[in-house]
Design a protein around this motif. Structure first.
Motif, short mmCIF file in Angstrom:
data_model
loop_
_atom_site.label_atom_id
_atom_site.label_comp_id
_atom_site.label_asym_id
_atom_site.label_seq_id
_atom_site.Cartn_x
_atom_site.Cartn_y
_atom_site.Cartn_z
N GLU A 183 18.07 51.11 32.53
CA GLU A 183 19.30 51.50 31.56
C GLU A 183 19.49 50.12 30.69
OE1 GLU A 183 22.60 53.29 32.92
OE2 GLU A 183 21.50 54.99 33.61
N GLU A 184 20.12 50.34 29.72
CA GLU A 184 20.77 49.25 28.90
C GLU A 184 22.17 48.66 29.79
OE1 GLU A 184 21.03 48.09 24.43
OE2 GLU A 184 22.98 48.77 24.83
N ILE A 185 21.86 47.25 30.05
CA ILE A 185 23.04 46.67 30.95
C ILE A 185 23.78 45.83 30.20
CG2 ILE A 185 23.20 45.47 33.09
CD1 ILE A 185 21.92 48.23 33.67
N HIS A 186 24.95 45.88 30.34
CA HIS A 186 25.81 44.98 29.56
C HIS A 186 26.30 43.84 30.64
CE1 HIS A 186 28.86 43.34 27.13
NE2 HIS A 186 29.84 43.61 28.01
N VAL A 187 25.82 42.69 30.58
CA VAL A 187 26.38 41.60 31.45
C VAL A 187 27.76 41.24 31.27
CG1 VAL A 187 25.89 39.32 32.28
CG2 VAL A 187 24.01 41.10 31.60
N GLN A 188 28.60 41.30 32.50
CA GLN A 188 30.03 40.84 32.46
C GLN A 188 29.81 39.27 32.81
OE1 GLN A 188 32.94 42.07 31.88
NE2 GLN A 188 32.23 44.30 31.47
N SER A 189 30.40 38.46 31.47
CA SER A 189 30.32 37.22 31.88
C SER A 189 31.57 36.38 32.28
CB SER A 189 29.95 36.49 30.26
OG SER A 189 31.16 36.76 29.46
N VAL A 190 32.72 37.27 32.57
CA VAL A 190 33.84 36.76 32.91
C VAL A 190 34.29 37.63 34.06
CG1 VAL A 190 36.57 36.71 32.43
CG2 VAL A 190 34.48 36.20 30.62
N ARG A 191 34.61 37.07 35.00
CA ARG A 191 35.30 37.62 36.63
C ARG A 191 36.38 36.76 37.00
NH1 ARG A 191 32.08 36.43 41.49
NH2 ARG A 191 30.38 34.85 40.90
N GLY A 192 37.46 37.36 37.80
CA GLY A 192 38.31 36.49 38.39
C GLY A 192 39.14 37.15 39.24
N LYS A 193 40.05 36.33 39.87
CA LYS A 193 40.99 37.02 40.94
C LYS A 193 42.04 35.95 41.31
CE LYS A 193 37.80 35.38 44.69
NZ LYS A 193 36.97 35.80 45.97
N MET A 194 43.12 36.67 41.86
CA MET A 194 44.25 35.69 42.40
C MET A 194 43.64 35.33 43.70
SD MET A 194 46.55 35.76 39.80
CE MET A 194 47.88 35.10 40.88
N VAL A 195 43.72 33.90 43.80
CA VAL A 195 43.08 33.31 45.22
C VAL A 195 44.11 32.79 45.91
CG1 VAL A 195 40.79 32.92 44.11
CG2 VAL A 195 42.78 31.24 43.78
N ALA A 196 45.49 32.77 45.51
CA ALA A 196 46.40 32.32 46.08
C ALA A 196 47.87 32.49 45.56
CB ALA A 196 46.33 30.67 46.65
N PRO A 197 48.87 32.67 46.07
CA PRO A 197 49.91 32.95 45.41
C PRO A 197 50.25 32.04 44.19
CG PRO A 197 50.49 33.08 47.89
CD PRO A 197 49.20 32.47 47.68
N GLY A 198 50.54 32.48 43.38
CA GLY A 198 50.69 31.81 42.27
C GLY A 198 49.53 31.03 41.39
N SER A 199 48.54 31.18 42.05
CA SER A 199 47.14 30.54 41.67
C SER A 199 46.13 31.62 41.24
CB SER A 199 46.64 29.49 42.54
OG SER A 199 47.61 28.51 42.58
N ALA A 200 45.12 31.27 40.11
CA ALA A 200 44.10 32.28 39.81
C ALA A 200 42.93 31.26 39.48
CB ALA A 200 44.52 32.93 38.65
N TRP A 201 41.84 32.41 39.78
CA TRP A 201 40.60 31.59 39.64
C TRP A 201 39.60 32.53 38.66
CZ3 TRP A 201 35.99 34.20 41.32
CH2 TRP A 201 34.72 33.64 41.41
N VAL A 202 39.10 31.97 37.67
CA VAL A 202 38.21 32.86 36.52
C VAL A 202 36.99 32.04 36.30
CG1 VAL A 202 39.71 31.69 34.77
CG2 VAL A 202 38.29 33.60 34.27
N ARG A 203 35.86 32.79 36.30
CA ARG A 203 34.63 32.30 36.51
C ARG A 203 33.97 32.66 34.95
NH1 ARG A 203 30.53 29.53 37.60
NH2 ARG A 203 28.43 30.50 37.92
N ILE A 204 33.39 31.77 34.24
CA ILE A 204 32.58 32.35 33.18
C ILE A 204 31.30 32.02 33.45
CG2 ILE A 204 32.12 31.86 30.46
CD1 ILE A 204 34.90 31.12 30.02
N THR A 205 30.06 32.83 33.48
CA THR A 205 29.00 32.64 33.84
C THR A 205 27.98 32.26 32.40
OG1 THR A 205 28.39 34.87 33.57
CG2 THR A 205 29.06 34.29 35.73
#
Length: 506
Positions: A183-205
């Motif tokens: 099928e036609e696939i849409h690639v998510q270039s951004v993903r992220g999560k909270m990795v510690a209290p008060g700190s977030a990680w966001v990745r751009i592929t």
């Protein structure tokens, strides 16, 4: 972007394996055209005629012309290229983030194809394919030893067609077949999560057409989870680049309004442009501002950018801007060093010429071409270092790269550096072939085992950061005879949180 060019299409930046640095300008007829070298063209025509007439078997004329154009363009630099129908189609797919396939992110492991993760909602996810699965066959083709790009081509195809994957699932100690409908696939270039209290990680592929709105939604989500967010890790490791306007927008999220993000300089007037933190330079829709509504705290939140030798072009534009304005601390290893811009000039409906037309410069006026960006903190991917460092290709490793504009690409110092790099690469490849199990596997980005992210979090939390030099010093110290007394391992205290610099008055 529309305000800068009469014809706005795509503006992309990247390396050879991703969406290459491309600036779509208006194709304009020049009043002054260099005279054609008639004698050389006559010689070309003579060679063409001799091949057609005297070669031992018939050769298609179209192929001869195609190869001649490709050779002419490819000899210029690593990123100029003649895009035939197939290449042009693949190029447009890479910048749109859409393709037809099964919907999995993959990597190579032990000569097989390893599933990093199935894309949410994709045919692969619906078929039950899991992260960690190994693909051993694609239809009737064994995967063992197959280059990763060839495996990708086998799994792609027309919508509605089927492909059978043979899966080895080690966790269940079994092998089974899965038939998936493409099928036609849409690639998510951004993903992220909270990795510690008060700190977030966001990745751009990769910087795609929808990266900026996806990125701003992710930032908003972080602040909904924790309105008192204290720090963000922006992960650009192995991000080959993508759309320039997306890169300008991502950098603008954290910087003051109207500051220069990047500038380009070339021979033609259209290539001399400054891109600023203003909606017209990052919004794909006139009058729309994807940054509206972002929490005010995003302008001052502590920020770490993670990079490595695979961070190129658009990634380096974002990193360079955030570093020059002292808005973020850069951590990791030296970036790729691709500081050139290419113009895609359509030659017809299905073909185009991608031509290097400019170098780009960070806000401080620095060209990173063949140099890359130097991190504030050098941190290797493992506590023991980077066992694969010698294998990593960078812009400077290409013999026909365009140079910095200060030092020629064929200078004696560059040649000597290349010679040493090639020798180190040869020795490491031989060592890996002799005993592949000797070398550790690198951790997944964003996992608990991710050493570079651990150091980024240490910085955000005001804890000591262990750098590569300190690890090396500690290893050297431990190799010496023990002294009468001992001390704790070397650490480096983080600097105070950087504040946004004032806009450059230039």
């Amino acid at each position: 972007m529309a305000g800068k060019f009469k014809i706005a299409a795509w503006v992309t930046v990247g390396v050879l394996t991703g969406a290459l640095a491309t600036l779509q300008l208006q194709a304009m007829a020049r009043n002054a055209v260099s005279p054609l070298p008639l004698e050389e063209l006559q010689q070309f025509a003579a060679v063409y005629g001799l091949i057609k007439a005297d070669y031992f078997e018939p050769v298609e004329g179209k192929k001869l012309v195609h190869d001649a154009i490709s050779g002419m363009v490819n000899s210029l630099d690593p990123h100029s290229e003649y895009l035939d129908q197939k290449s042009f189609k693949e190029f447009r797919e890479s910048t749109s983030g859409k393709f037809v396939g099964v919907g999995i992110e993959i990597t190579a492991e032990d000569g097989l194809v390893k599933v990093v993760s199935p894309i949410e909602g994709s045919p692969a996810a619906h078929a039950g394919i899991q992260a960690g699965d190994l693909i051993t066959r694609i239809d009737d083709t064994p995967v063992k030893g197959l280059p990763l790009n060839q495996a990708v081509k086998l799994m792609r195809g027309k919508p509605g067609t089927k492909v059978t994957l043979t899966i080895l699932r080690k966790s269940e100690n079994r092998t089974f077949n899965v038939t998936v409908t493409r099928e036609e696939i849409h690639v998510q270039s951004v993903r992220g999560k909270m990795v510690a209290p008060g700190s977030a990680w966001v990745r751009i592929t990769q910087f795609q057409s929808d990266t900026l709105p996806d990125f701003t939604r992710k930032i908003e989500d972080f602040y909904k989870q924790d309105p008192k967010l204290k720090g963000i890790v922006l992960d650009l490791r192995n991000d080959p680049g993508g759309l320039l306007e997306s890169a300008v927008g991502v950098a603008s999220v954290f910087l003051p309004r109207d500051v220069v993000i990047v500038s380009t300089r070339g021979q033609i007037p259209e290539a001399n442009v400054s891109y600023r933190n203003t909606p017209s330079d990052y919004s794909r829709t006139p009058g729309d501002n994807p940054l509206e509504g972002l929490p005010a705290g995003v302008k001052t939140v502590r920020l770490v950018v993670l990079v490595n030798g695979g961070s190129a072009s658009a990634s380096e534009i974002v990193t360079g801007a955030l570093k020059d304005y002292k808005r973020a601390v850069v951590m990791g290893t030296q970036t790729f060093g691709k500081g050139s811009v290419q113009t895609v000039l359509p030659l017809g409906p299905d073909t185009a010429l991608k031509l290097t037309t400019a170098r780009y410069y960070t806000p401080n006026g620095e060209s990173i071409q063949a140099k890359g960006i130097t991190p504030n903190y050098f941190v290797d991917p493992l506590p023991t270092g980077d066992p694969y460092a010698a294998l990593r290709m960078r812009e400077v490793d290409y013999k026909n790269q365009i140079g910095t504009g200060v030092e020629a690409s064929d200078s004696s110092s560059v040649k000597e550096a290349l010679r040493k790099q090639e020798e180190a690469r040869r020795l490491l490849e031989a060592e890996i072939e002799k005993d592949p199990n000797k070398f550790p596997k690198l951790p997944e980005y964003g996992s608990k085992e991710d050493w570079q992210m651990e150091q980024a979090l240490n910085y955000l939390e005001g804890k000591p950061v262990v750098t590569a030099k300190m690890v090396a010093d500690a290893q050297e110290k431990n190799a010496k005879p023990p002294a009468p007394t001992s001390s704790a391992g070397p650490v480096q205290k983080p600097a105070p949180a950087p504040r946004p610099a004032k806009p450059d008055s230039k």
